[in-house]
Design a protein around this motif. Structure first.
Motif, PDB file in Angstrom:
ATOM      1  N   ALA A 101     -66.157   6.448  -7.563  1.00  0.00           N
ATOM      2  CA  ALA A 101     -65.937   5.786  -6.270  1.00  0.00           C
ATOM      3  C   ALA A 101     -65.271   4.431  -6.467  1.00  0.00           C
ATOM      4  CB  ALA A 101     -67.264   5.632  -5.526  1.00  0.00           C
ATOM      5  N   ALA A 160     -61.646   5.032  -7.154  1.00  0.00           N
ATOM      6  CA  ALA A 160     -60.935   5.383  -5.919  1.00  0.00           C
ATOM      7  C   ALA A 160     -60.665   4.143  -5.075  1.00  0.00           C
ATOM      8  CB  ALA A 160     -61.746   6.410  -5.124  1.00  0.00           C
ATOM      9  N   ARG A 161     -61.649   3.277  -4.962  1.00  0.00           N
ATOM     10  CA  ARG A 161     -61.468   2.043  -4.187  1.00  0.00           C
ATOM     11  C   ARG A 161     -60.376   1.161  -4.798  1.00  0.00           C
ATOM     12  NH1 ARG A 161     -67.282   1.801  -4.186  1.00  0.00           N
ATOM     13  NH2 ARG A 161     -68.044   2.563  -2.180  1.00  0.00           N
ATOM     14  N   ALA A 190     -65.015  11.553  -6.170  1.00  0.00           N
ATOM     15  CA  ALA A 190     -65.056  10.617  -5.052  1.00  0.00           C
ATOM     16  C   ALA A 190     -63.697  10.668  -4.380  1.00  0.00           C
ATOM     17  CB  ALA A 190     -65.354   9.203  -5.533  1.00  0.00           C
ATOM     18  N   THR A 196     -61.412   8.643  -0.975  1.00  0.00           N
ATOM     19  CA  THR A 196     -61.372   7.657   0.087  1.00  0.00           C
ATOM     20  C   THR A 196     -60.116   7.876   0.922  1.00  0.00           C
ATOM     21  OG1 THR A 196     -61.540   5.299   0.622  1.00  0.00           O
ATOM     22  CG2 THR A 196     -60.229   5.870  -1.313  1.00  0.00           C
ATOM     23  N   LEU A 235     -65.413   6.597   2.421  1.00  0.00           N
ATOM     24  CA  LEU A 235     -65.484   7.093   1.052  1.00  0.00           C
ATOM     25  C   LEU A 235     -66.658   8.051   0.900  1.00  0.00           C
ATOM     26  CD1 LEU A 235     -64.741   5.426  -2.187  1.00  0.00           C
ATOM     27  CD2 LEU A 235     -67.086   6.184  -1.938  1.00  0.00           C
ATOM     28  N   SER A 256     -68.686  10.116  -2.381  1.00  0.00           N
ATOM     29  CA  SER A 256     -68.783  10.396  -3.813  1.00  0.00           C
ATOM     30  C   SER A 256     -69.841  11.471  -3.992  1.00  0.00           C
ATOM     31  CB  SER A 256     -69.112   9.128  -4.600  1.00  0.00           C
ATOM     32  OG  SER A 256     -70.341   8.589  -4.191  1.00  0.00           O
ATOM     33  N   SER A 300     -55.227  10.450   1.397  1.00  0.00           N
ATOM     34  CA  SER A 300     -56.472  10.145   0.687  1.00  0.00           C
ATOM     35  C   SER A 300     -56.233  10.084  -0.815  1.00  0.00           C
ATOM     36  CB  SER A 300     -57.555  11.182   1.019  1.00  0.00           C
ATOM     37  OG  SER A 300     -57.085  12.498   0.778  1.00  0.00           O
TER      38      SER A 300
END
Length: 168
Positions: free
Chosen positions: A24, A27-28, A83, A85, A115, A117, A136
Motif C-alpha cells: 500500500a 502504491a501511494r 494493494a 489506489t 486504497l 490492500s 489506478s
C-alpha cells in the motif's frame, strides 16, 4: 533497481517484503508521482488497458485504465498480496468469501486516493461503474505468476472456474 524503468526506483519501497501495508505504501508513493505513470495512460475498448511500470525481486507495479463499464472477473492473485489506489475517476470493488461459500461484500466505491490492500487469499472484482474513465495503480508482491477466476453459481456459491498464468 527496476527491471523496467530505473527512474521509477526512487519512488518504490526498496526490499519490500510484500506485506499489504508495504505494498500500500508503494502504491501511494507511485500515485504521488504522476510523472512515473501519467505519460503511459491509454484507454482501449473492449478491454481495460494495463502496463507494468516496475518489477523488482519483491514486487511489481501496474498501471490500469478503465472506461465506464469495464471491469474484472471475480479473481484472486495467485498467492500474491497486493494493494491498489485510484488516481483518476472512481472504481467499485466487491470482495468475496472463499470458494464453496455464499456471499459477497456490497460494492465499495473508491474515489481518487481510495486504497485497498489485501493478503494472498483475497478474492474480488473491480469495475468502473461510473460515467467517466478511471485510472489506478496496483502493486503485487511477489510479482503475479497466476490468477484464478471464479463464478457464482445460481445458489450464490463461489466456484473456481479456471487458473491462468500471468503473461508479462
Amino acid at each position: 533497481m527496476s527491471a523496467l524503468s530505473p527512474a521509477l526506483s526512487i519512488v518504490a519501497t526498496p526490499a519490500s517484503t510484500g506485506t499489504p501495508a508495504r505494498l500500500a505504501a508503494t502504491a501511494r508513493r507511485f500515485a504521488a508521482h504522476p510523472r512515473t505513470w501519467r505519460p503511459f495512460v491509454r484507454f482501449t475498448r473492449p478491454d481495460r488497458w494495463y502496463r507494468r511500470l516496475e518489477l523488482t525481486a519483491d514486487y511489481e507495479v501496474w498501471l490500469l485504465t478503465w472506461l465506464p463499464g469495464q471491469g474484472t472477473e471475480i479473481h484472486d492473485h495467485g498467492g500474491s498480496s497486493g494493494a491498489f489506489t485510484v488516481v483518476d475517476g472512481t472504481l467499485a470493488e466487491r470482495a468475496f468469501p472463499a470458494p464453496g461459500r455464499r456471499g459477497a461484500v456490497p460494492a465499495r466505491p473508491l474515489d481518487i486516493g481510495g486504497l485497498r490492500s489485501f493478503g494472498p487469499r483475497y478474492i474480488h472484482e473491480v469495475r468502473n461503474e461510473g460515467t467517466l474513465p478511471a485510472v489506478s495503480i496496483h502493486v503485487y508482491g511477489p510479482a503475479l505468476s497466476s490468477q484464478s477466476f471464479y463464478r457464482r453459481d445460481a445458489d450464490g456459491v463461489l466456484t473456481l472456474d479456471r487458473t491462468e498464468p500471468v503473461a508479462h
